[in-house]
Motif scaffolding. Structure first.
Motif, PDB file in Angstrom:
ATOM      1  N   ALA A  24      67.157  18.875  84.089  1.00 38.04           N
ATOM      2  CA  ALA A  24      66.992  19.126  85.621  1.00 38.04           C
ATOM      3  C   ALA A  24      67.543  20.567  86.054  1.00 38.04           C
ATOM      4  O   ALA A  24      66.827  21.302  86.739  1.00 38.04           O
ATOM      5  CB  ALA A  24      67.001  18.079  86.360  1.00 38.04           C
ATOM      6  N   LYS A  25      68.926  20.535  85.808  1.00 35.17           N
ATOM      7  CA  LYS A  25      69.655  21.784  86.391  1.00 35.17           C
ATOM      8  C   LYS A  25      70.817  21.834  85.549  1.00 35.17           C
ATOM      9  O   LYS A  25      71.152  20.796  84.798  1.00 35.17           O
ATOM     10  CB  LYS A  25      70.246  21.624  87.808  1.00 35.17           C
ATOM     11  CG  LYS A  25      68.767  21.386  88.828  1.00 35.17           C
ATOM     12  CD  LYS A  25      68.566  23.029  89.165  1.00 35.17           C
ATOM     13  CE  LYS A  25      67.449  22.898  90.453  1.00 35.17           C
ATOM     14  NZ  LYS A  25      66.638  24.151  90.707  1.00 35.17           N
ATOM     15  N   TYR A  37      69.311  10.164  84.973  1.00 33.33           N
ATOM     16  CA  TYR A  37      69.900  11.180  84.049  1.00 33.33           C
ATOM     17  C   TYR A  37      70.892  10.890  82.905  1.00 33.33           C
ATOM     18  O   TYR A  37      71.716   9.722  83.135  1.00 33.33           O
ATOM     19  CB  TYR A  37      70.313  12.263  84.999  1.00 33.33           C
ATOM     20  CG  TYR A  37      69.403  12.872  85.912  1.00 33.33           C
ATOM     21  CD1 TYR A  37      68.299  13.755  85.364  1.00 33.33           C
ATOM     22  CD2 TYR A  37      69.340  12.706  86.981  1.00 33.33           C
ATOM     23  CE1 TYR A  37      67.241  14.556  86.153  1.00 33.33           C
ATOM     24  CE2 TYR A  37      68.404  13.335  88.104  1.00 33.33           C
ATOM     25  CZ  TYR A  37      67.652  14.100  87.373  1.00 33.33           C
ATOM     26  OH  TYR A  37      66.513  14.628  88.288  1.00 33.33           O
ATOM     27  N   LEU A  67      70.127  18.702  93.909  1.00 33.05           N
ATOM     28  CA  LEU A  67      69.133  19.297  92.954  1.00 33.05           C
ATOM     29  C   LEU A  67      67.915  19.965  93.740  1.00 33.05           C
ATOM     30  O   LEU A  67      67.187  20.653  93.202  1.00 33.05           O
ATOM     31  CB  LEU A  67      68.287  18.118  92.297  1.00 33.05           C
ATOM     32  CG  LEU A  67      69.016  17.148  91.497  1.00 33.05           C
ATOM     33  CD1 LEU A  67      68.586  15.838  90.920  1.00 33.05           C
ATOM     34  CD2 LEU A  67      69.261  18.002  90.095  1.00 33.05           C
ATOM     35  N   THR A  68      67.929  19.971  95.055  1.00 36.35           N
ATOM     36  CA  THR A  68      66.906  20.512  95.934  1.00 36.35           C
ATOM     37  C   THR A  68      67.369  21.981  96.225  1.00 36.35           C
ATOM     38  O   THR A  68      66.514  23.006  96.010  1.00 36.35           O
ATOM     39  CB  THR A  68      66.982  19.809  97.280  1.00 36.35           C
ATOM     40  OG1 THR A  68      66.624  18.559  97.079  1.00 36.35           O
ATOM     41  CG2 THR A  68      65.958  20.225  98.127  1.00 36.35           C
ATOM     42  N   GLU A 113      72.900   8.854  91.758  1.00 34.27           N
ATOM     43  CA  GLU A 113      72.139   9.597  92.700  1.00 34.27           C
ATOM     44  C   GLU A 113      71.858   8.885  94.018  1.00 34.27           C
ATOM     45  O   GLU A 113      72.240   7.680  94.129  1.00 34.27           O
ATOM     46  CB  GLU A 113      70.752   9.434  92.070  1.00 34.27           C
ATOM     47  CG  GLU A 113      70.778   9.886  90.433  1.00 34.27           C
ATOM     48  CD  GLU A 113      69.428   9.582  89.768  1.00 34.27           C
ATOM     49  OE1 GLU A 113      68.140   9.638  90.504  1.00 34.27           O
ATOM     50  OE2 GLU A 113      69.498   9.026  88.496  1.00 34.27           O
ATOM     51  N   CYS A 151      76.524  23.115  94.027  1.00 32.93           N
ATOM     52  CA  CYS A 151      77.259  22.349  93.502  1.00 32.93           C
ATOM     53  C   CYS A 151      78.542  22.400  94.487  1.00 32.93           C
ATOM     54  O   CYS A 151      79.074  23.508  94.347  1.00 32.93           O
ATOM     55  CB  CYS A 151      77.626  22.544  91.901  1.00 32.93           C
ATOM     56  SG  CYS A 151      78.699  21.510  91.319  1.00 32.93           S
ATOM     57  N   ASP A 200      67.847  15.782  97.148  1.00 35.68           N
ATOM     58  CA  ASP A 200      68.282  14.785  96.061  1.00 35.68           C
ATOM     59  C   ASP A 200      69.604  15.253  95.836  1.00 35.68           C
ATOM     60  O   ASP A 200      69.619  16.468  95.178  1.00 35.68           O
ATOM     61  CB  ASP A 200      67.191  14.982  94.888  1.00 35.68           C
ATOM     62  CG  ASP A 200      65.671  14.271  95.286  1.00 35.68           C
ATOM     63  OD1 ASP A 200      65.822  13.393  95.984  1.00 35.68           O
ATOM     64  OD2 ASP A 200      65.131  15.217  95.062  1.00 35.68           O
ATOM     65  N   GLY A 219      69.901  23.391  94.388  1.00 29.93           N
ATOM     66  CA  GLY A 219      70.866  24.041  93.337  1.00 29.93           C
ATOM     67  C   GLY A 219      72.293  24.260  93.774  1.00 29.93           C
ATOM     68  O   GLY A 219      73.154  24.973  92.642  1.00 29.93           O
TER      69      GLY A 219
END
Length: 660
Positions: A454-455, A397, A524-525, A472, A529, A481, A527
């Motif tokens: 991705a998000k 990314y 990422l799985t 990552e 943060c 992820d 969403g």
């Protein structure tokens, strides 16, 4: 209004804003810090009340006040048509009306300092001498000095004087021993000329660019060379003996309204790369800045080659401005950055701002001056584009942070309008942007190959200049992820002093510089943060070992504010231990903008050297300190020529190998 449809009024309002931007945001400076307050333009145009930061909020933010330049590394491409210029004049007139009723209290500076570089006589050797110190002071006593600031502090009045000469000096005096593997060139750029005739620039970022090179050879011999970046802007100022063309925060000194009105039809040339040094294709040296095009120069003789000749269609529809500091992929050699494009949409009768994320391939021609083709990664539409100073790369990314700091249309219009009416321009970086803490800060993850986002993760609002690193990994109960991001965060934008005030020495209330290191973890799985902080470490200008760029790291190096004095430090992100350069005499020695050089053939993350230009404040002399990055102990000092002034400079880089 009878007979006028509301949608037509809205379109007209948007179009009027577009015209204003074309003249005031683009032609008025294409400023790299000028991306503040996009929504505010709409509220101003429709008569709604716009929110402004309170004076108390402004004063609470006093840190790294002169980082206005570092606030965003931007480079503008020309490609301006007559339509843009015409819109510029219309926008300026619109701003003049607003400015007539709202005057500011600052006055412009008038200072007569040398306006040309003075060359030393060929027979006069430049000497490098030691700095005598009666007593080494290695700790800061916060009980001394005004409001707890150390009694010496930072001498901005002398640090911000203009450079006076270009030098090339061999045989620099070296104290200590330089590691035999440390061979190459430490290259910096920085603003170095702040006045022409009786005219003085409004902001530090407008200072004309100087290049500095410390060459370290395999035999332990060192050479110093500095040279003006030979730009169109600098030539115009020098030949006219005054400020002759627009800069990011300054406007030309023109006597009559008619001259200023006519000047609005002249698109900016934007040549003043005074902040960032990088390499395209692993060979071609580029200097960039706030509001400047990418300028290429030869490392061997430091001669300027001109604007990088980009050969692609990225600038169709409008120039690229506010370039982030380029990021070089350590594995592929790809050169990646992002910029803002302010496109006029004829369909919507207004602006359609976009972030443009792009790359330059490592197999680009290494021939200086050869055309360069950029690869578009993604365009991202946004209603409130804000400057992006740095980005991060992971294996997959591009990580980009969008802060709630958009264009302040009212401030830009007022500053431009007053200049048009009476020739006084007082727009600085604080006028160009508006802090909007009611908005979140956005963290965007953009796939480097497909360009897909991705998000988009939302966080509480924060301001930043520098990302430390991003990587990552798998984690969590379900082996999710994750993408981790370490950033130096500020609760709100630091406030800078105008150049005039800083050069006068009126900075008693300066509280030093540095933010808080925070680690954001994006899942990422799920969403989600999350954020973990490292409070009160007052750190910035971070560097890591490039060998761990994009993978998990433990250490970073940079500068902390130690009760009003800047200290070089090593930060342990696992234990939160901070190791300072204890050999620094804090009563006089001022380091800045360190560069990490990794030791070859070593897998240890902290194996390498930290290099920093250091100013001895009582004498004004300078040296480069070379520290062992593992323990922050001093390995060597390379003394620059005596009485040779180096003003506050920008970011640098270390380029390996010899230059013959």
């Amino acid at each position: 209004m009878a007979g006028v449809d509301a949608s037509d009024t809205e379109k007209a309002s948007r179009w009027n804003k577009a015209a204003c931007l074309a003249g005031l945001g683009f032609a008025a400076a294409v400023v790299p810090e000028a991306c503040r307050g996009y929504d505010q333009a709409f509220t101003s145009a429709t008569g709604k009340a716009s929110q402004q930061a309170t004076e108390s909020q402004v004063h609470q933010a006093a840190r790294f006040q002169l980082r206005g330049a570092s606030t965003s590394a931007a480079a503008a491409s020309p490609g301006t048509s007559g339509a843009w210029a015409a819109a510029a004049a219309c926008g300026a007139l619109a701003g003049a009306a607003a400015a007539a009723g709202k005057r500011r209290t600052c006055s412009s500076i008038r200072c007569a300092l040398p306006e040309r570089a003075e060359q030393r006589e060929p027979g006069l050797a430049a000497r490098s001498t030691a700095v005598a110190t009666e007593q080494l002071v290695t700790s800061v006593d916060p009980s001394k000095g005004p409001r707890g600031t150390y009694q010496v502090g930072i001498d901005f009045a002398n640090w911000l004087q203009s450079a006076k000469e270009e030098l090339e000096v061999d045989g620099l005096r070296v104290e200590g021993k330089i590691p035999p593997w440390l061979i190459g060139n430490l290259v910096h750029a920085g603003p170095a000329k702040f006045e022409f005739g009786d005219d003085e620039f409004v902001d530090w970022v407008d200072g004309q660019a100087m290049l500095y090179r410390l060459q370290i050879r395999g035999d332990g011999k060192c050479q110093y060379k500095n040279k003006w970046l030979d730009t169109w802007n600098h030539r115009m100022h020098r030949e006219a003996g005054r400020i002759a063309v627009r800069e990011t925060c300054s406007r030309p000194s023109l006597q009559s309204f008619w001259e200023r009105f006519q000047y609005m039809f002249n698109p900016p040339n934007n040549e003043n790369g005074n902040l960032h040094i990088s390499q395209i294709a692993g060979h071609r040296c580029v200097s960039m800045s706030v509001g400047s095009a990418c300028l290429e120069f030869n490392l061997e003789d430091m001669k300027t080659l001109g604007k990088v000749p980009f050969d692609d269609e990225l600038v169709e529809g409008g120039p690229l401005i506010f370039h982030a500091e380029p990021h070089l992929d350590k594995d592929t050699g790809e050169w990646i950055t992002c910029a803002i494009q302010l496109r006029i949409s004829m369909e919507d009768m207004g602006l359609k701002p976009e972030y443009v994320v792009f790359a330059v391939a490592p197999d680009t021609s290494k021939v200086p001056g050869a055309p360069v083709k950029r690869r578009l990664i993604q365009r991202i539409s946004t209603e409130y584009p804000s400057p992006v100073h740095t980005i991060a790369l992971t294996k997959k990314y591009v990580v980009m942070i969008q802060i709630p700091y958009p264009l302040n249309w009212e401030g830009m219009l007022n500053a431009e309008g007053r200049w048009l009416m009476d020739g006084v321009y007082e727009g600085n970086l604080n006028d160009y942007n508006t802090w909007q803490p009611e908005r979140p800060t956005l963290i965007r993850l953009i796939d480097r190959e497909t360009g897909e986002e991705a998000k988009v993760f939302e966080t509480d609002p924060f301001f930043f200049f520098h990302i430390i690193n991003s990587f990552e990994e798998k984690g969590g109960a379900n082996d999710d992820d994750l993408v981790h991001l370490d950033v130096v965060c500020y609760n709100q934008p630091p406030v800078g002093f105008p150049l005039r005030q800083a050069r006068s020495g009126d900075v008693e209330d300066w509280r030093g510089g540095g933010g808080e290191v925070r680690r954001f973890t994006m899942n990422l799985t799920t969403g989600e943060c999350s954020c973990a902080g490292w409070p009160d470490n007052c750190f910035d200008e971070p560097k890591i070992n490039p060998k761990v760029d994009g993978v998990r790291h433990r250490f970073s190096w940079g500068v902390i504010d130690d009760n009003g004095m800047l200290r070089l430090t090593k930060q342990d992100h696992d234990t939160h231990e901070v190791v300072k350069w204890m050999g620094q005499d804090v009563s006089r020695e001022l380091p800045w903008q360190p560069v990490f050089v990794p030791e070859p053939y070593s897998d240890r993350e902290d194996a390498g050297c930290l290099l920093s230009f250091v100013r001895d404040q009582p004498t004004g002399n300078n040296f480069c300190v070379i520290l062992d990055a593992s323990n922050m102990e001093e390995r060597a000092r390379v003394h620059f020529p005596e009485n040779h002034h180096i003003p506050l400079h920008g970011h640098g880089t270390f380029i390996h190998g010899r230059v013959d």
